[in-house]
Design an enzyme around this catalytic site. Structure first.
Site, PDB file in Angstrom:
ATOM      1  CG  HIS A 300      -0.352   0.212   2.526  1.00  0.00           C
ATOM      2  ND1 HIS A 300      -0.015  -0.839   3.354  1.00  0.00           N
ATOM      3  CD2 HIS A 300       0.005   1.334   3.199  1.00  0.00           C
ATOM      4  CE1 HIS A 300       0.496  -0.365   4.477  1.00  0.00           C
ATOM      5  NE2 HIS A 300       0.516   0.953   4.415  1.00  0.00           N
ATOM      6  CG  ASP A 333      -0.048  -4.298   2.883  1.00  0.00           C
ATOM      7  OD1 ASP A 333       0.159  -3.647   1.819  1.00  0.00           O
ATOM      8  OD2 ASP A 333      -0.153  -3.760   3.998  1.00  0.00           O
ATOM      9  CB  SER A 416       3.303   1.560   6.242  1.00  0.00           C
ATOM     10  OG  SER A 416       2.116   1.813   6.948  1.00  0.00           O
TER      11      SER A 416
END
Length: 572
Positions: A300, A333, A416
């Protein structure tokens, strides 16, 4: 006032003490007598004889006249003066009698002595016309007279006792007349050096007043000085220049398993990613996998670069480089990017997420809110926590299924793709999501950490990263069934048909070979209960293709246990 006549007047009379010429004639017998009572038949014979200033004296002895007494000097009058006695002159007798001796002071002076002060033109008593015996008294200060009943020193006359007359002052400035104070207490004399008791009391009061004033001034000055000193001590810790103590500047070594030691070994291999593309930009973190420039991060983070966007990598030392997308998988992911022409890279070692225990200390490193190289610490709060994230596209292709590690190390948007390392600085997870209102969410969808962070286990990430580097895409383990995601019961139900109208159980697939049919409910995987279809997918995705699983299946109220070998999705 009549003037006194000379003692040698022809009529043979002697002046009396008042200065009048009437008196008694000296008799031949040597005594001066009053007139006979028979010579004045109408005269009162009982009246006392009028005193005279002279007495009849023997021819051989002079007649002495008593000197006038000054009030208050009776004692001094009783003592003969040290000076020579006054000279006497014979006074002629009438009828040829021998002359009586009269003091020379009774003789009429040739010239009267000059008064000691000018006459009073107003004849004010008691001065009037001054004489040589009445010099002007000195100016006296009034002294309050003690009230009735006031104690007086011994020797002071009682209240109401007549006060003896005060002697007149002589020409000399001294003696008791110089100490006389007419306003003082009866019988009291004023000392030459000061006033009476009242004056001394006033002086004592004035002295005490001055002492009190000096004490007040001293107290004010001391208070001001003390306040200033106290202010300096409170604000600066002293009166002089403040110099703060500081320890030696030599840096001591940190323990390798401390947070500082772990951060020192991990930071050189962590990078910050700035991604721009058609769908906007993104911020995230990554870490170096090898010396060839491969960097692992979240899908993402770099998703916008898949449509021709750019990726800029910033290293720990501040160097920047451009990177290209190697491959990514939304279901996991995970994504891999690569930088070229960069040397001196520091790859991070990978640990074993299966060996992690709840409570183990961990350190998270990333760029929360674009604050690069931020280090936070915590522990492993839980393992095998099934989470799903994403789903913004609506078709389910962007949903990630992760059997995650849970940590309380603060993770925020920007973390992230960053590493979660153990106490030996080995990567055990990839920070991916945090808990938000409504459930787990990707870090760019939440405002900040609430102490519930989730990381993809490094064992799963390693397999996916290898497939992405080698093949450009990752394979997914499968059992060959389509699940009914709307089932609300306990477990995961096999659906009626597949997407596009095909059968729910893939013919010849792992599930078909173990006689799993549509409508069956899978309740356990390797003895661990599953509550929904999402959890079943997460449990399957946590394994590699070819791994064997034991499933518990219910059909028509009956349970049975089957074992199957996981298949693989088509990598093409």
């Amino acid at each position: 006032m009549d003037k006194a006549k000379p003692t040698g007047t022809p009529d043979g009379t002697v002046p009396d003490s008042t200065g009048d010429s009437h008196g008694t004639a000296a008799q031949p017998g040597g005594s001066a007598t009053a007139p006979d009572a028979s010579t004045s038949p109408g005269t009162d014979t009982t009246a006392p004889p009028r005193p005279v200033g002279l007495t009849k004296a023997d021819p051989a002895e002079p007649v002495e006249v008593a000197a006038p007494t000054v009030p208050g000097q009776a004692e001094e009058a009783a003592v003969p003066p040290a000076t020579d006695p006054p000279a006497t002159v014979p006074a002629p007798r009438a009828g040829g009698a021998p002359d009586a001796v009269v003091p020379a002071q009774q003789q009429a002076p040739a010239e009267r002595p000059r008064p000691l002060h000018a006459p009073d033109p107003y004849s004010t008593p008691p001065y009037g016309e001054p004489g040589p015996w009445a010099p002007a008294p000195p100016v006296q200060r009034p002294v309050p007279t003690p009230a009735h009943g006031t104690y007086l020193p011994p020797g002071t006359p009682a209240h109401g006792t007549p006060v003896p007359p005060v002697p007149e002052a002589g020409p000399a400035q001294g003696g008791e007349w110089g100490r006389y104070d007419p306003w003082a207490a009866p019988g009291a004399l004023v000392a030459e050096s000061g006033g009476g008791p009242g004056e001394r009391r006033r002086e004592r009061r004035a002295g005490r007043g001055r002492l009190v004033g000096a004490a007040l001034v001293l107290a004010l000055v001391a208070g001001a000085v003390g306040g200033y000193v106290g202010m300096r001590l409170e604000r600066h810790g002293g009166l002089g220049t403040v110099e703060l103590e500081q320890t030696s500047g030599q840096a001591s070594e940190r323990a390798p398993d401390s947070v500082a030691g772990i951060a020192a070994r991990t930071l050189p291999g962590v990078v910050t990613l700035h991604v721009s593309g058609g769908d906007g930009g993104a911020l995230g973190t990554g870490f170096v996998l090898d010396g060839r420039g491969h960097i692992l991060t979240n899908q993402h983070v770099v998703e916008s670069a898949s449509d021709g966007g750019s990726i800029r990598v910033t290293f720990n030392g501040g160097e920047t480089a451009r990177a290209r997308l190697v491959g990514g998988d939304p279901g996991y992911d995970l994504a891999v990017v690569k930088v070229s022409g960069v040397s001196g890279l520091t790859p991070l070692p990978l640990g074993d997420s299966d060996d992690v225990r709840v409570g183990d200390p961990v350190v998270a490193i990333g760029a929360p809110f674009d604050l690069a190289n931020t280090v936070t610490a915590g522990i492993i709060s839980a393992k095998e926590r099934p989470i799903t994230a994403g789903g913004e596209k609506g078709d389910g292709t962007d949903i990630s299924y992760v059997d995650a590690l849970q940590t309380d190390a603060p993770i925020n948007p920007g973390n992230s793709g960053g590493p979660l390392v153990d106490e030996r600085a080995r990567v055990i997870g990839i920070n991916s999501a945090i808990h938000a209102a409504g459930g787990p969410a990707r870090q760019d969808d939440s405002a900040g950490s609430v102490g519930l962070g989730f990381a993809i286990p490094v064992n799963q990430a390693k397999r996916v990263a290898e497939e992405l580097i080698n093949h450009g895409r990752a394979t997914h383990p499968v059992i060959g069934v389509t699940l009914d995601m709307g089932y609300e019961g306990e477990g995961a139900m096999v659906g009626g048909e597949a997407v596009g109208g095909g059968p729910a159980v893939t013919p010849g697939g792992p599930a078909d070979r173990t006689d799993i049919a549509a409508g069956d409910v899978i309740t356990e995987v390797d003895g661990v209960p599953v509550a929904s279809g999402e959890e079943l997918i997460i449990k399957i995705r946590s394994h590699r293709p070819g791994d064997r699983l034991a499933l518990t299946v219910e059909r028509d109220g009956e349970s049975r246990r089957v074992t199957l070998e996981l298949g693989s999705s088509d990598p093409s």
